[in-house]
Design a protein around this motif. Structure first.
Motif, PDB file in Angstrom:
ATOM      1  N   VAL A  13       0.842  -1.205   0.000  1.00 34.00           N
ATOM      2  CA  VAL A  13       0.000   0.000   0.000  1.00 34.00           C
ATOM      3  C   VAL A  13       0.873   1.249   0.000  1.00 34.00           C
ATOM      4  O   VAL A  13       0.622   2.207  -0.756  1.00 34.00           O
ATOM      5  N   ALA A  14       1.938   1.235   0.852  1.00 33.41           N
ATOM      6  CA  ALA A  14       2.805   2.414   0.927  1.00 33.41           C
ATOM      7  C   ALA A  14       3.463   2.684  -0.421  1.00 33.41           C
ATOM      8  O   ALA A  14       3.470   3.823  -0.915  1.00 33.41           O
ATOM      9  N   VAL A  15       3.993   1.623  -1.046  1.00 32.73           N
ATOM     10  CA  VAL A  15       4.684   1.805  -2.330  1.00 32.73           C
ATOM     11  C   VAL A  15       3.711   2.286  -3.398  1.00 32.73           C
ATOM     12  O   VAL A  15       3.977   3.258  -4.123  1.00 32.73           O
ATOM     13  N   ALA A  16       2.534   1.624  -3.481  1.00 31.21           N
ATOM     14  CA  ALA A  16       1.574   1.984  -4.531  1.00 31.21           C
ATOM     15  C   ALA A  16       1.042   3.396  -4.317  1.00 31.21           C
ATOM     16  O   ALA A  16       0.898   4.164  -5.279  1.00 31.21           O
ATOM     17  N   GLY A  17       0.765   3.768  -3.061  1.00 29.92           N
ATOM     18  CA  GLY A  17       0.255   5.106  -2.800  1.00 29.92           C
ATOM     19  C   GLY A  17       1.271   6.180  -3.142  1.00 29.92           C
ATOM     20  O   GLY A  17       0.950   7.172  -3.807  1.00 29.92           O
ATOM     21  N   THR A  18       2.525   5.970  -2.709  1.00 27.98           N
ATOM     22  CA  THR A  18       3.563   6.946  -3.026  1.00 27.98           C
ATOM     23  C   THR A  18       3.752   7.077  -4.531  1.00 27.98           C
ATOM     24  O   THR A  18       3.847   8.185  -5.071  1.00 27.98           O
ATOM     25  N   ALA A  19       3.763   5.941  -5.220  1.00 23.35           N
ATOM     26  CA  ALA A  19       3.968   5.982  -6.669  1.00 23.35           C
ATOM     27  C   ALA A  19       2.803   6.692  -7.354  1.00 23.35           C
ATOM     28  O   ALA A  19       2.995   7.437  -8.311  1.00 23.35           O
ATOM     29  N   LEU A  40      -5.012  -2.274  -0.964  1.00 19.37           N
ATOM     30  CA  LEU A  40      -5.878  -1.859   0.140  1.00 19.37           C
ATOM     31  C   LEU A  40      -6.882  -2.948   0.490  1.00 19.37           C
ATOM     32  O   LEU A  40      -7.148  -3.205   1.673  1.00 19.37           O
ATOM     33  N   ALA A  41      -7.445  -3.606  -0.539  1.00 18.40           N
ATOM     34  CA  ALA A  41      -8.383  -4.692  -0.278  1.00 18.40           C
ATOM     35  C   ALA A  41      -7.698  -5.808   0.509  1.00 18.40           C
ATOM     36  O   ALA A  41      -8.279  -6.392   1.425  1.00 18.40           O
ATOM     37  N   LEU A  42      -6.444  -6.084   0.158  1.00 18.54           N
ATOM     38  CA  LEU A  42      -5.683  -7.110   0.885  1.00 18.54           C
ATOM     39  C   LEU A  42      -5.497  -6.716   2.345  1.00 18.54           C
ATOM     40  O   LEU A  42      -5.658  -7.535   3.258  1.00 18.54           O
ATOM     41  N   VAL A  43      -5.182  -5.435   2.593  1.00 18.22           N
ATOM     42  CA  VAL A  43      -5.003  -4.966   3.973  1.00 18.22           C
ATOM     43  C   VAL A  43      -6.311  -5.105   4.755  1.00 18.22           C
ATOM     44  O   VAL A  43      -6.321  -5.602   5.891  1.00 18.22           O
ATOM     45  N   PHE A  44      -7.435  -4.694   4.135  1.00 17.43           N
ATOM     46  CA  PHE A  44      -8.716  -4.813   4.821  1.00 17.43           C
ATOM     47  C   PHE A  44      -9.021  -6.270   5.152  1.00 17.43           C
ATOM     48  O   PHE A  44      -9.519  -6.585   6.236  1.00 17.43           O
ATOM     49  N   LEU A  45      -8.705  -7.170   4.201  1.00 17.69           N
ATOM     50  CA  LEU A  45      -8.961  -8.598   4.437  1.00 17.69           C
ATOM     51  C   LEU A  45      -8.121  -9.098   5.610  1.00 17.69           C
ATOM     52  O   LEU A  45      -8.613  -9.825   6.475  1.00 17.69           O
ATOM     53  N   LEU A  46      -6.851  -8.687   5.665  1.00 20.15           N
ATOM     54  CA  LEU A  46      -5.971  -9.165   6.729  1.00 20.15           C
ATOM     55  C   LEU A  46      -6.306  -8.529   8.070  1.00 20.15           C
ATOM     56  O   LEU A  46      -5.963  -9.085   9.110  1.00 20.15           O
ATOM     57  N   PHE A  47      -6.974  -7.378   8.060  1.00 19.92           N
ATOM     58  CA  PHE A  47      -7.490  -6.809   9.308  1.00 19.92           C
ATOM     59  C   PHE A  47      -8.861  -7.387   9.646  1.00 19.92           C
ATOM     60  O   PHE A  47      -9.598  -6.809  10.435  1.00 19.92           O
ATOM     61  N   GLN A  48      -9.227  -8.495   9.025  1.00 27.34           N
ATOM     62  CA  GLN A  48     -10.445  -9.264   9.308  1.00 27.34           C
ATOM     63  C   GLN A  48     -11.706  -8.475   8.984  1.00 27.34           C
ATOM     64  O   GLN A  48     -12.673  -8.493   9.747  1.00 27.34           O
ATOM     65  N   ALA A  49     -11.695  -7.785   7.852  1.00 23.09           N
ATOM     66  CA  ALA A  49     -12.899  -7.087   7.389  1.00 23.09           C
ATOM     67  C   ALA A  49     -13.163  -7.464   5.935  1.00 23.09           C
ATOM     68  O   ALA A  49     -12.960  -6.651   5.033  1.00 23.09           O
ATOM     69  N   PRO A  50     -13.598  -8.706   5.679  1.00 22.27           N
ATOM     70  CA  PRO A  50     -13.788  -9.114   4.277  1.00 22.27           C
ATOM     71  C   PRO A  50     -14.894  -8.328   3.574  1.00 22.27           C
ATOM     72  O   PRO A  50     -14.838  -8.173   2.357  1.00 22.27           O
ATOM     73  N   ASP A  51     -15.876  -7.804   4.335  1.00 19.76           N
ATOM     74  CA  ASP A  51     -16.940  -7.052   3.672  1.00 19.76           C
ATOM     75  C   ASP A  51     -16.408  -5.731   3.117  1.00 19.76           C
ATOM     76  O   ASP A  51     -16.733  -5.340   1.993  1.00 19.76           O
TER      77      ASP A  51
ATOM     78  N   ASP B  60     -14.519 -15.247  -0.450  1.00 20.72           N
ATOM     79  CA  ASP B  60     -15.437 -14.439  -1.248  1.00 20.72           C
ATOM     80  C   ASP B  60     -14.757 -13.275  -1.971  1.00 20.72           C
ATOM     81  O   ASP B  60     -15.092 -13.014  -3.130  1.00 20.72           O
ATOM     82  N   PRO B  61     -13.817 -12.543  -1.326  1.00 21.37           N
ATOM     83  CA  PRO B  61     -13.107 -11.524  -2.106  1.00 21.37           C
ATOM     84  C   PRO B  61     -12.393 -12.093  -3.329  1.00 21.37           C
ATOM     85  O   PRO B  61     -12.350 -11.436  -4.377  1.00 21.37           O
ATOM     86  N   ALA B  62     -11.866 -13.317  -3.207  1.00 18.56           N
ATOM     87  CA  ALA B  62     -11.219 -13.922  -4.377  1.00 18.56           C
ATOM     88  C   ALA B  62     -12.228 -14.162  -5.492  1.00 18.56           C
ATOM     89  O   ALA B  62     -11.935 -13.941  -6.674  1.00 18.56           O
TER      90      ALA B  62
END
Lengths: 88, 177, 63
Positions: A13-19, A40-51, B60-62
């Motif tokens: 996220v940091a690299v993509a945002g800066t770029a 960002l979607a990956l970060v949200f998923l890893l913070f346990q917010a799949p919705d 589901d995201p996948a």
């Protein structure tokens, strides 16, 4: 021990945002914006917010590039038409 | 950190990150193909992480990404058609990206299916894998068709820039949607 | 009077039925727990999506 993928996603996220900020061409920015949306979607998923990740995917991968590219197209077409009117 | 999580992290680091780099730099043809590869690889990484965390809901995201990623790539192909048509046809290396996507889908979905109890969960994994492979095929076919449609006389060294001159005409003529 | 339209209507109905069956199966595969309410919702949503799919295919000229 889910810290390693989380740290990796945050780094992406940091690299993509800066770029995205540093690149000046809107077309190139649209590619970077879609990558930023993925990260960002990956970060949200890893913070346990799949919705939240689902809606971020819908907005980030399809809608944001569509709006950016459509605006670029419209602006360029208008600029070309004005140039043509000046020549005539 | 179990094996699935490690595999997902490795796929992110050595698959999705280089694909993202390829999508962020270089000519437009390579960017479009690399963007498709990046979405495919991120979706596969999400599948691996879902298995690693033991949470089937994270699949589901996948699934959504398998549908929306190719849609985004088709969007780029459609709206950047004049730039794609102004350059030469896709080189062999970019067309091989499709085969790479197929191989990644097989390598990830196969072990995941083997590790899942038979039933609807396996079917769901197979549906996601099939959507990923199909979307990759459709997107790369559209990209190579758009790139080879205008690779004629006004090739890469033509007198006109990518946004103006006759090279922009074929893309403009079909913009009726 | 209905004779010239009959094959076309029959083909449309068959296409709608095919889409409907496929989409219902897809719904049942993708949800987490199967019960009666899910069947009802899935069947109705699949019918709606089948109509949309038929319309989209006709709009794209059957390509």
């Amino acid at each position: 021990m889910s810290d390693v993928p989380l740290a990796l996603a945050l780094a992406l996220v940091a690299v993509a945002g800066t770029a995205t900020v540093l690149v000046r061409d809107p077309v190139r920015q649209s590619f970077l914006l879609s990558l930023l949306g993925l990260a960002l979607a990956l970060v949200f998923l890893l913070f346990q917010a799949p919705d939240v990740a689902l809606s971020q995917l819908a907005v980030g991968t399809a809608l944001t590039p569509l709006m950016v590219l459509l605006s670029v197209r419209k602006v360029r077409r208008r600029a070309r038409d004005e140039r043509r009117e000046e020549h005539e | 950190m179990n094996g699935w999580t490690a595999a997902g992290t490795a796929l992110l680091l050595f698959g999705a990150a280089p694909a993202g780099w390829a999508a962020a730099t270089g000519p437009v043809r390579r960017r479009v193909v690399a963007q498709n590869s990046a979405t495919t690889l991120v979706a596969l990484a999400v599948l691996l992480l879902a298995q690693g965390f033991g949470r089937p809901a994270y699949q589901d995201p996948a699934l959504v990404l398998a549908v929306l990623g190719p849609a985004g790539t088709l969007l780029y192909v459609r709206l950047l058609a004049d730039k794609l048509a102004a350059g030469p046809a896709l080189p062999r290396s970019l067309r091989a990206a499709t085969l790479l996507n197929y191989a990644a889908v097989l390598l990830v979905v196969g072990p995941l299916c083997a590790a899942t109890d038979p039933g609807r969960a396996v079917l769901k994994l197979l549906v996601i894998g099939a959507l990923l492979a199909l979307g990759s095929r459709v997107a790369n076919r559209a990209a190579s068709a758009a790139a080879s449609s205008g690779g004629g006389p006004g090739g890469p060294g033509g007198p006109f820039g990518p946004g103006e001159g006759p090279g922009a005409r074929p893309g403009e003529g079909t913009s009726d949607v | 009077m209905a004779h010239p339209r009959a094959p076309g209507a029959l083909a449309t109905a068959a296409e709608l039925l095919g889409w409907w069956a496929v989409l219902t199966v897809l719904w049942i595969v993708l949800i987490s727990s199967v019960d009666t309410l899910e069947w009802v919702v899935g069947v109705l949503a699949a019918l709606l999506a089948a109509c949309a799919a038929c319309g989209a295919r006709r709009a794209s000229g059957g390509r």
